[in-house]
Design a protein around this motif. Sequence first.
Motif, PDB file in Angstrom:
ATOM      1  N   VAL A   1      -0.451   0.064   1.119  1.00  0.00           N
ATOM      2  CA  VAL A   1       0.477   0.743   0.222  1.00  0.00           C
ATOM      3  C   VAL A   1       0.192   0.325  -1.207  1.00  0.00           C
ATOM      4  O   VAL A   1       0.133  -0.872  -1.521  1.00  0.00           O
ATOM      5  CB  VAL A   1       1.940   0.419   0.596  1.00  0.00           C
ATOM      6  N   THR A   2      -0.010   1.327  -2.081  1.00  0.00           N
ATOM      7  CA  THR A   2      -0.168   1.088  -3.518  1.00  0.00           C
ATOM      8  C   THR A   2       1.087   1.578  -4.225  1.00  0.00           C
ATOM      9  O   THR A   2       2.101   1.857  -3.602  1.00  0.00           O
ATOM     10  CB  THR A   2      -1.429   1.794  -4.040  1.00  0.00           C
ATOM     11  N   ASP A   3       1.001   1.689  -5.547  1.00  0.00           N
ATOM     12  CA  ASP A   3       2.188   2.078  -6.312  1.00  0.00           C
ATOM     13  C   ASP A   3       2.661   3.484  -5.971  1.00  0.00           C
ATOM     14  O   ASP A   3       3.858   3.724  -5.824  1.00  0.00           O
ATOM     15  CB  ASP A   3       1.886   1.984  -7.815  1.00  0.00           C
ATOM     16  N   ALA A   4       1.728   4.430  -5.847  1.00  0.00           N
ATOM     17  CA  ALA A   4       2.128   5.825  -5.661  1.00  0.00           C
ATOM     18  C   ALA A   4       1.567   6.454  -4.392  1.00  0.00           C
ATOM     19  O   ALA A   4       1.934   7.582  -4.060  1.00  0.00           O
ATOM     20  CB  ALA A   4       1.697   6.665  -6.869  1.00  0.00           C
ATOM     21  N   ARG A   5       0.694   5.749  -3.669  1.00  0.00           N
ATOM     22  CA  ARG A   5       0.034   6.371  -2.525  1.00  0.00           C
ATOM     23  C   ARG A   5      -0.034   5.380  -1.359  1.00  0.00           C
ATOM     24  O   ARG A   5       0.132   4.167  -1.525  1.00  0.00           O
ATOM     25  CB  ARG A   5      -1.380   6.852  -2.878  1.00  0.00           C
ATOM     26  N   ILE A   6      -0.294   5.946  -0.178  1.00  0.00           N
ATOM     27  CA  ILE A   6      -0.524   5.160   1.029  1.00  0.00           C
ATOM     28  C   ILE A   6      -1.962   5.416   1.453  1.00  0.00           C
ATOM     29  O   ILE A   6      -2.332   6.547   1.797  1.00  0.00           O
ATOM     30  CB  ILE A   6       0.447   5.562   2.155  1.00  0.00           C
ATOM     31  N   GLU A   7      -2.772   4.387   1.413  1.00  0.00           N
ATOM     32  CA  GLU A   7      -4.190   4.495   1.752  1.00  0.00           C
ATOM     33  C   GLU A   7      -4.372   4.162   3.230  1.00  0.00           C
ATOM     34  O   GLU A   7      -3.960   3.093   3.690  1.00  0.00           O
ATOM     35  CB  GLU A   7      -5.032   3.560   0.885  1.00  0.00           C
ATOM     36  N   LEU A   8      -4.992   5.068   3.974  1.00  0.00           N
ATOM     37  CA  LEU A   8      -5.190   4.916   5.414  1.00  0.00           C
ATOM     38  C   LEU A   8      -6.672   4.944   5.749  1.00  0.00           C
ATOM     39  O   LEU A   8      -7.441   5.704   5.153  1.00  0.00           O
ATOM     40  CB  LEU A   8      -4.480   6.044   6.181  1.00  0.00           C
ATOM     41  N   ILE A   9      -7.059   4.098   6.692  1.00  0.00           N
ATOM     42  CA  ILE A   9      -8.416   4.110   7.249  1.00  0.00           C
ATOM     43  C   ILE A   9      -8.285   4.347   8.747  1.00  0.00           C
ATOM     44  O   ILE A   9      -7.744   3.515   9.472  1.00  0.00           O
ATOM     45  CB  ILE A   9      -9.165   2.799   6.967  1.00  0.00           C
ATOM     46  N   ILE A  10      -8.779   5.483   9.213  1.00  0.00           N
ATOM     47  CA  ILE A  10      -8.686   5.857  10.623  1.00  0.00           C
ATOM     48  C   ILE A  10      -9.946   5.369  11.336  1.00  0.00           C
ATOM     49  O   ILE A  10     -11.053   5.750  10.971  1.00  0.00           O
ATOM     50  CB  ILE A  10      -8.536   7.382  10.786  1.00  0.00           C
ATOM     51  N   HIS A  11      -9.782   4.539  12.325  1.00  0.00           N
ATOM     52  CA  HIS A  11     -10.884   4.070  13.161  1.00  0.00           C
ATOM     53  C   HIS A  11     -10.881   4.910  14.442  1.00  0.00           C
ATOM     54  O   HIS A  11      -9.985   4.784  15.276  1.00  0.00           O
ATOM     55  CB  HIS A  11     -10.735   2.584  13.490  1.00  0.00           C
ATOM     56  N   TRP A  12     -11.887   5.769  14.593  1.00  0.00           N
ATOM     57  CA  TRP A  12     -11.954   6.645  15.750  1.00  0.00           C
ATOM     58  C   TRP A  12     -12.529   5.897  16.946  1.00  0.00           C
ATOM     59  O   TRP A  12     -13.173   4.846  16.803  1.00  0.00           O
ATOM     60  CB  TRP A  12     -12.809   7.871  15.442  1.00  0.00           C
ATOM     61  N   GLN A  13     -12.305   6.437  18.130  1.00  0.00           N
ATOM     62  CA  GLN A  13     -12.796   5.796  19.342  1.00  0.00           C
ATOM     63  C   GLN A  13     -14.309   5.722  19.386  1.00  0.00           C
ATOM     64  O   GLN A  13     -14.880   4.798  19.946  1.00  0.00           O
ATOM     65  CB  GLN A  13     -12.285   6.566  20.576  1.00  0.00           C
ATOM     66  N   GLY A  14     -14.995   6.682  18.794  1.00  0.00           N
ATOM     67  CA  GLY A  14     -16.453   6.670  18.827  1.00  0.00           C
ATOM     68  C   GLY A  14     -17.100   5.703  17.866  1.00  0.00           C
ATOM     69  O   GLY A  14     -18.320   5.531  17.894  1.00  0.00           O
ATOM     70  N   GLY A  15     -16.303   5.065  16.997  1.00  0.00           N
ATOM     71  CA  GLY A  15     -16.867   4.112  16.049  1.00  0.00           C
ATOM     72  C   GLY A  15     -16.897   4.606  14.618  1.00  0.00           C
ATOM     73  O   GLY A  15     -17.188   3.831  13.703  1.00  0.00           O
ATOM     74  N   ASP A  16     -16.612   5.878  14.375  1.00  0.00           N
ATOM     75  CA  ASP A  16     -16.591   6.403  13.014  1.00  0.00           C
ATOM     76  C   ASP A  16     -15.288   6.015  12.312  1.00  0.00           C
ATOM     77  O   ASP A  16     -14.317   5.609  12.954  1.00  0.00           O
ATOM     78  CB  ASP A  16     -16.741   7.926  13.026  1.00  0.00           C
ATOM     79  N   HIS A  17     -15.283   6.182  10.994  1.00  0.00           N
ATOM     80  CA  HIS A  17     -14.132   5.822  10.184  1.00  0.00           C
ATOM     81  C   HIS A  17     -13.872   6.941   9.178  1.00  0.00           C
ATOM     82  O   HIS A  17     -14.803   7.554   8.664  1.00  0.00           O
ATOM     83  CB  HIS A  17     -14.343   4.500   9.439  1.00  0.00           C
ATOM     84  N   THR A  18     -12.617   7.178   8.898  1.00  0.00           N
ATOM     85  CA  THR A  18     -12.205   8.198   7.937  1.00  0.00           C
ATOM     86  C   THR A  18     -11.136   7.620   7.024  1.00  0.00           C
ATOM     87  O   THR A  18     -10.190   6.996   7.494  1.00  0.00           O
ATOM     88  CB  THR A  18     -11.649   9.447   8.648  1.00  0.00           C
ATOM     89  N   GLU A  19     -11.309   7.825   5.719  1.00  0.00           N
ATOM     90  CA  GLU A  19     -10.331   7.371   4.737  1.00  0.00           C
ATOM     91  C   GLU A  19      -9.414   8.530   4.381  1.00  0.00           C
ATOM     92  O   GLU A  19      -9.858   9.660   4.183  1.00  0.00           O
ATOM     93  CB  GLU A  19     -11.026   6.838   3.478  1.00  0.00           C
ATOM     94  N   LEU A  20      -8.132   8.233   4.292  1.00  0.00           N
ATOM     95  CA  LEU A  20      -7.122   9.248   4.027  1.00  0.00           C
ATOM     96  C   LEU A  20      -6.104   8.670   3.055  1.00  0.00           C
ATOM     97  O   LEU A  20      -5.713   7.502   3.183  1.00  0.00           O
ATOM     98  CB  LEU A  20      -6.427   9.671   5.327  1.00  0.00           C
ATOM     99  N   SER A  21      -5.691   9.481   2.093  1.00  0.00           N
ATOM    100  CA  SER A  21      -4.721   9.052   1.085  1.00  0.00           C
ATOM    101  C   SER A  21      -3.534  10.005   1.113  1.00  0.00           C
ATOM    102  O   SER A  21      -3.705  11.224   1.054  1.00  0.00           O
ATOM    103  CB  SER A  21      -5.350   9.030  -0.309  1.00  0.00           C
ATOM    104  N   VAL A  22      -2.326   9.450   1.201  1.00  0.00           N
ATOM    105  CA  VAL A  22      -1.100  10.236   1.290  1.00  0.00           C
ATOM    106  C   VAL A  22      -0.168   9.796   0.165  1.00  0.00           C
ATOM    107  O   VAL A  22       0.004   8.597  -0.071  1.00  0.00           O
ATOM    108  CB  VAL A  22      -0.403  10.060   2.654  1.00  0.00           C
ATOM    109  N   VAL A  23       0.439  10.766  -0.508  1.00  0.00           N
ATOM    110  CA  VAL A  23       1.363  10.463  -1.606  1.00  0.00           C
ATOM    111  C   VAL A  23       2.662   9.896  -1.033  1.00  0.00           C
ATOM    112  O   VAL A  23       3.194  10.407  -0.042  1.00  0.00           O
ATOM    113  CB  VAL A  23       1.648  11.725  -2.434  1.00  0.00           C
ATOM    114  N   LYS A  24       3.164   8.842  -1.639  1.00  0.00           N
ATOM    115  CA  LYS A  24       4.409   8.228  -1.196  1.00  0.00           C
ATOM    116  C   LYS A  24       5.601   9.100  -1.565  1.00  0.00           C
ATOM    117  O   LYS A  24       5.580   9.830  -2.554  1.00  0.00           O
ATOM    118  CB  LYS A  24       4.582   6.841  -1.827  1.00  0.00           C
TER     119      LYS A  24
END
Length: 430
Positions: free
Chosen positions: A260-283
């Motif tokens: 959690v940052t000041d204005a956003r929620i930063e997410l890192i999705i770890h998939w079952q296959g080993g890949d990763h995805t970054e996602l940012s959501v506004v608070k």
Amino acid sequence: MRIEAGRKVVVRGHRRQLEHWEVLIRGHHEGYIDWDTFEHNQRVIADNTNMRGGMAKGALRRGEALLAGLLRCAHCGRKLHVGYTGRRGNTARYHCRGAFINHGTPQRCIAFGALRIDQAIAAEVLETLKPIGVEASLRAIEQRAKDDQSRRRQLELALEQARFEAARAQRQFDAVDPDNRLVAAELERRWNERLAQISQRQAEIDALAAHDDRGLTLQQRSTLLALGADLPRAWNHPEAGNEVRKRILRTVIKEIVAKVTDARIELIIHWQGGDHTELSVVKNRSGRHRWTTNVEVKVLITELARQLNDAGIASLLNRLGHRTGKNQSWTEMRVRSFRGDHHIPVYKVGERDERGELTLEQAANLLSVSKMTVLRLISSGTLDASQACKGAPWVIKAAELQRSEVQRGSFGASRRPLPEDPQQIPLELQ
């Protein structure tokens, strides 16, 4: 057995991990299940374990939150908890309480609402799975056929066991002395029960065989293929409850790390296959929620509050077709509540006069003309006036009526005939 501090200590039932076993011969004896099924069951049991931390997601929990057991705090590394609030207890919120529970720290790491996060993760999962949707639907068809075959195999084994027990009951009945009527009657009853079990198992196999002969109809197959091609429709289907959605997310997602940052929620999705995805959501900010009234209505109420009371504002908003954040019609009480939440002062009688403002009726009375004449002066640009929206009261400055252009325009308009309309038929009196 070992000696500790001069005393004998006996340890029984010491459990070792599978990779530390000295001897392991797979398939040495015939088991009830195969080795792959055993390992799958062990993984499911370990994954469903709650309150163990680590990488275990925990068993599915009831509730609206879709990501329970999948979120981990990026600040302290602990798993996030889920709390429910609201009038009905269905408003979910994720928060990190690990340090507070384990160490009694007064501050919690992070906390945020679940609605936007669940929607963002669901949209990302559906977008990722879209290319393999058709393939997944075909695998579902194949899995159904395999499940039917597995069930048929289980029924065949049960039938074989029932036949064996019936044959043994028959041998016991044949070997008993007929004069011993009590024993003979009991053995005959057991034999009849075994024969009934044979008939029941055979009927189940026949019913399954009849079901297999029909198989999937063309309509069922096309429906599954359509759902595979349109995963959002399958996700939002009325029969697909939160339990189904949670299982889908757990199947493809290993873990989600949240920061959690000041204005956003930063997410890192770890998939079952080993890949990763970054996602940012506004608070969510204070006062910003799913029931928030749009900005246009807020600005409109702010302007109308200087001209009308709450009942008049509600009536005008309903005529214009505006709705509340919960898609309800406006009432005097709802306008009053909205003003209180946004700190908009109430309209007071006489504040127009203090600002030197006139309504359309007041301006017409002072100029001694009709309201239609004042409207023509406004439309021609002779009289400067403003209106918050269509249907709202006109705001006319009292000083505007003293201008010479307005006086001449109102004087001439009150004495000249109406403008000629080319489509109007003239009426001439003889």
